[in-house]
Design a protein around this motif. Structure first.
Motif, PDB file in Angstrom:
ATOM      1  N   GLY A 141      45.794 -29.302  -1.422  1.00 18.68           N
ATOM      2  CA  GLY A 141      44.934 -28.190  -1.804  1.00 18.68           C
ATOM      3  C   GLY A 141      43.538 -28.302  -1.221  1.00 18.68           C
ATOM      4  N   PHE A 142      43.407 -29.028  -0.105  1.00 25.25           N
ATOM      5  CA  PHE A 142      42.119 -29.263   0.545  1.00 25.25           C
ATOM      6  C   PHE A 142      41.125 -29.957  -0.393  1.00 25.25           C
ATOM      7  CE2 PHE A 142      43.779 -25.518   2.883  1.00 25.25           C
ATOM      8  CZ  PHE A 142      43.874 -26.083   4.133  1.00 25.25           C
ATOM      9  N   ALA A 143      41.638 -30.814  -1.270  1.00 27.50           N
ATOM     10  CA  ALA A 143      40.766 -31.546  -2.194  1.00 27.50           C
ATOM     11  C   ALA A 143      39.752 -32.382  -1.432  1.00 27.50           C
ATOM     12  CB  ALA A 143      41.607 -32.435  -3.103  1.00 27.50           C
ATOM     13  N   PHE A 144      38.595 -32.574  -2.037  1.00 26.76           N
ATOM     14  CA  PHE A 144      37.521 -33.344  -1.416  1.00 26.76           C
ATOM     15  C   PHE A 144      38.030 -34.734  -1.027  1.00 26.76           C
ATOM     16  CE2 PHE A 144      33.580 -36.011  -1.911  1.00 26.76           C
ATOM     17  CZ  PHE A 144      32.917 -35.488  -0.815  1.00 26.76           C
ATOM     18  N   PRO A 145      37.959 -35.113   0.276  1.00 23.68           N
ATOM     19  CA  PRO A 145      38.553 -36.369   0.746  1.00 23.68           C
ATOM     20  C   PRO A 145      37.649 -37.575   0.482  1.00 23.68           C
ATOM     21  CG  PRO A 145      37.631 -35.202   2.609  1.00 23.68           C
ATOM     22  CD  PRO A 145      37.406 -34.318   1.399  1.00 23.68           C
ATOM     23  N   LEU A 146      37.409 -37.867  -0.781  1.00 27.17           N
ATOM     24  CA  LEU A 146      36.461 -38.924  -1.139  1.00 27.17           C
ATOM     25  C   LEU A 146      36.862 -40.273  -0.570  1.00 27.17           C
ATOM     26  CD1 LEU A 146      34.069 -40.096  -2.731  1.00 27.17           C
ATOM     27  CD2 LEU A 146      35.632 -40.331  -4.688  1.00 27.17           C
ATOM     28  N   LEU A 147      38.120 -40.650  -0.724  1.00 21.15           N
ATOM     29  CA  LEU A 147      38.534 -41.985  -0.294  1.00 21.15           C
ATOM     30  C   LEU A 147      38.344 -42.153   1.217  1.00 21.15           C
ATOM     31  CD1 LEU A 147      41.785 -42.570  -2.404  1.00 21.15           C
ATOM     32  CD2 LEU A 147      39.476 -43.478  -2.788  1.00 21.15           C
ATOM     33  N   GLY A 148      38.689 -41.113   1.980  1.00 21.39           N
ATOM     34  CA  GLY A 148      38.504 -41.193   3.426  1.00 21.39           C
ATOM     35  C   GLY A 148      37.039 -41.299   3.809  1.00 21.39           C
ATOM     36  N   PRO A 169      35.254 -23.186   4.253  1.00 19.36           N
ATOM     37  CA  PRO A 169      35.751 -21.972   3.616  1.00 19.36           C
ATOM     38  C   PRO A 169      36.689 -22.190   2.434  1.00 19.36           C
ATOM     39  CG  PRO A 169      37.193 -22.516   5.425  1.00 19.36           C
ATOM     40  CD  PRO A 169      36.179 -23.635   5.343  1.00 19.36           C
ATOM     41  N   THR A 170      36.905 -23.434   1.992  1.00 15.67           N
ATOM     42  CA  THR A 170      37.960 -23.672   1.002  1.00 15.67           C
ATOM     43  C   THR A 170      37.524 -23.415  -0.430  1.00 15.67           C
ATOM     44  OG1 THR A 170      37.361 -26.023   0.823  1.00 15.67           O
ATOM     45  CG2 THR A 170      39.014 -25.422   2.493  1.00 15.67           C
ATOM     46  N   GLY A 171      36.211 -23.460  -0.701  1.00 16.07           N
ATOM     47  CA  GLY A 171      35.732 -23.255  -2.061  1.00 16.07           C
ATOM     48  C   GLY A 171      35.813 -24.484  -2.942  1.00 16.07           C
ATOM     49  N   LEU A 300      43.464 -19.677  -2.499  1.00 10.74           N
ATOM     50  CA  LEU A 300      43.215 -20.985  -3.089  1.00 10.74           C
ATOM     51  C   LEU A 300      42.166 -20.839  -4.192  1.00 10.74           C
ATOM     52  CD1 LEU A 300      44.367 -21.763  -0.187  1.00 10.74           C
ATOM     53  CD2 LEU A 300      43.023 -23.858  -0.436  1.00 10.74           C
ATOM     54  N   PRO A 301      42.218 -21.706  -5.210  1.00  9.78           N
ATOM     55  CA  PRO A 301      41.137 -21.708  -6.196  1.00  9.78           C
ATOM     56  C   PRO A 301      39.804 -21.978  -5.495  1.00  9.78           C
ATOM     57  CG  PRO A 301      42.981 -23.049  -6.944  1.00  9.78           C
ATOM     58  CD  PRO A 301      43.248 -22.704  -5.512  1.00  9.78           C
ATOM     59  N   SER A 302      38.761 -21.259  -5.895  1.00 13.59           N
ATOM     60  CA  SER A 302      37.467 -21.368  -5.212  1.00 13.59           C
ATOM     61  C   SER A 302      36.336 -21.376  -6.218  1.00 13.59           C
ATOM     62  CB  SER A 302      37.278 -20.199  -4.237  1.00 13.59           C
ATOM     63  OG  SER A 302      35.978 -20.196  -3.684  1.00 13.59           O
ATOM     64  N   ALA A 303      35.353 -22.254  -5.990  1.00 12.53           N
ATOM     65  CA  ALA A 303      34.135 -22.275  -6.804  1.00 12.53           C
ATOM     66  C   ALA A 303      33.022 -21.469  -6.153  1.00 12.53           C
ATOM     67  CB  ALA A 303      33.667 -23.723  -7.015  1.00 12.53           C
ATOM     68  N   GLY A 304      33.300 -20.830  -5.018  1.00 14.29           N
ATOM     69  CA  GLY A 304      32.291 -20.056  -4.315  1.00 14.29           C
ATOM     70  C   GLY A 304      32.498 -18.568  -4.481  1.00 14.29           C
ATOM     71  N   PHE A 309      42.937 -17.414   1.959  1.00 17.27           N
ATOM     72  CA  PHE A 309      44.372 -17.231   1.745  1.00 17.27           C
ATOM     73  C   PHE A 309      45.108 -17.187   3.078  1.00 17.27           C
ATOM     74  CE2 PHE A 309      42.419 -12.982   1.664  1.00 17.27           C
ATOM     75  CZ  PHE A 309      43.147 -12.303   2.633  1.00 17.27           C
ATOM     76  N   ARG A 310      46.386 -17.489   3.026  1.00 22.05           N
ATOM     77  CA  ARG A 310      47.236 -17.393   4.204  1.00 22.05           C
ATOM     78  C   ARG A 310      47.516 -15.926   4.499  1.00 22.05           C
ATOM     79  NH1 ARG A 310      49.475 -20.914   7.225  1.00 22.05           N
ATOM     80  NH2 ARG A 310      49.553 -23.127   6.703  1.00 22.05           N
ATOM     81  N   ALA A 311      47.464 -15.579   5.783  1.00 15.97           N
ATOM     82  CA  ALA A 311      47.653 -14.179   6.149  1.00 15.97           C
ATOM     83  C   ALA A 311      48.698 -13.986   7.236  1.00 15.97           C
ATOM     84  CB  ALA A 311      46.328 -13.587   6.615  1.00 15.97           C
ATOM     85  N   GLY A 312      49.299 -15.076   7.731  1.00 18.05           N
ATOM     86  CA  GLY A 312      50.292 -14.936   8.781  1.00 18.05           C
ATOM     87  C   GLY A 312      49.657 -14.583  10.111  1.00 18.05           C
TER      88      GLY A 312
END
Length: 365
Positions: A141-148, A169-171, A300-304, A309-312
């Motif tokens: 879900g494009f989660a924040f990649p903290l460990l990386g 753009p993920t929010g 996708l869930p967004s805080a912004g 979204f996917r559009a093909g």
């Protein structure tokens, strides 16, 4: 005779952005007022009336205050920091380039997460730095990649780390705990964390990392987006006075014009007016997310104040919408082929977008 050109200028790649293509509008005979522009993510509502009055009263026959002193003091009071911790800039793009040229250089490396705002990479590369990317994964879900990020920071000393919160753009909004862990790693390595909070006022209240402010952290803010001042360009930096002073020494004089400074001061005086707008935009975003899902484009869930979204076939969708004078953001420049981002607008405008998307889905099927 060929003149000397800095190698980074020859090799640099300007970032791509949303917004109207005025050359195309002129070529097609389309007025900007005819277009519903969902490709940008700004406050869609009118500025308070006091802003127009302030702009009209700005002094046009003398140079503006090069330090934006009154606006800087107002921002310092708002955020509970000394004025020396604030730098007012000509939009957030200037702040990003100032940070890159002050804290990155040839032979240095910077970290970014992807997908994210392209100006971090562009500015860093123009400054001569190497850019290392820590990707967020779609399957997570494009989660924040903290460990990386944390692992990279502790392995190699980088000049700075760029993080967008909420991420464009993920929010995605990193938690305070995640940012504290990343800050701790940066502090241990002497790495500067630059946190872009351009969209934080559209996120749930309390989302800002302002309480975490320390010498190793710079916060970037966009009054352009918050207060709907897109045509004036206004941003600012919050941070340790020493770092802010270095940025100020690099900033061209009179960067922020008199009209922008006057508008910024008026906007801060009308803070309650805008807080009500931001709350309304959060409700509109939630409603638009539900309507997009019903139309067959679940975001996708967004805080912004934007939704991804996917559009093909994005090119086909864009052409369909452009016939109806609607513009959306193709996210291939973020490395997200097949994705579209839309900014949140008024309820009536959002409904028009959803109706057109539903019609597109129906015709495509």
């Amino acid at each position: 005779m060929d003149c000397f050109v800095r190698q980074e200028v020859l090799a640099g790649r300007p970032a791509r952005h949303g917004g109207l293509d005025y050359a195309r509008l002129r070529q097609e005979g389309v007025s900007p007022e005819e277009v519903l522009d969902f490709s940008v993510s700004t406050n869609p509502f009118p500025p308070c009336p006091e802003i127009a009055e302030a702009v009209a009263g700005a002094a046009l026959t003398r140079y503006p205050d090069s330090t934006s002193g009154e606006l800087r003091s107002s921002l310092a009071e708002l955020h509970g920091v000394p004025p020396e911790s604030v730098l007012v800039t000509n939009g957030l793009a200037q702040a990003i380039f100032l940070c890159a040229f002050a804290f990155a250089d040839r032979g240095k490396t910077v970290l970014i997460t992807s997908p994210t705002f392209g100006e971090y990479r562009s500015a860093s590369e123009f400054a001569g730095a190497d850019v290392l990317d820590v990707p967020a994964r779609e399957k997570d879900g494009f989660a924040f990649p903290l460990l990386g990020l944390e692992g990279r920071v502790r392995t190699v000393r980088h000049s700075l780390v760029w993080v967008c919160s909420p991420n464009n753009p993920t929010g995605i909004l990193p938690s305070k705990e995640e940012l504290l862990r990343l800050l701790s790693a940066c502090d241990d390595q002497g790495t500067l964390l630059v946190l872009d909070e351009a969209y934080v006022n559209f996120a749930p209240p309390g989302s800002s990392a302002l309480p975490l402010l320390r010498p190793g952290l710079l916060l970037l803010r966009s009054m352009t987006k918050d207060y709907g001042l897109t045509g004036l360009r206004l941003g600012y930096v919050l941070g340790d006075p020493r770092h802010v002073g270095l940025l100020a020494s690099l900033q061209p004089p009179w960067s922020v014009n008199a009209c922008a400074q006057a508008a910024g001061r008026a906007a801060l005086r009308a803070r309650g007016y805008y807080e009500a707008q931001w709350a309304g935009i959060r409700k509109l975003a939630a409603g638009l997310a539900l309507d997009l899902a019903e139309a067959g484009f679940p975001p996708l869930p967004s805080a912004g104040n934007f939704l991804l979204f996917r559009a093909g076939d994005v090119e086909k969708l864009q052409a369909f919408l452009w016939e109806r004078r609607i513009l959306v953001r193709d996210c291939s420049s973020f490395g997200l082929s097949g994705f579209v981002r839309v900014g949140v607008k008024s309820g009536e405008e959002n409904r028009r977008l959803v109706e057109c998307l539903a019609q597109y889905r129906k015709e495509a099927s």
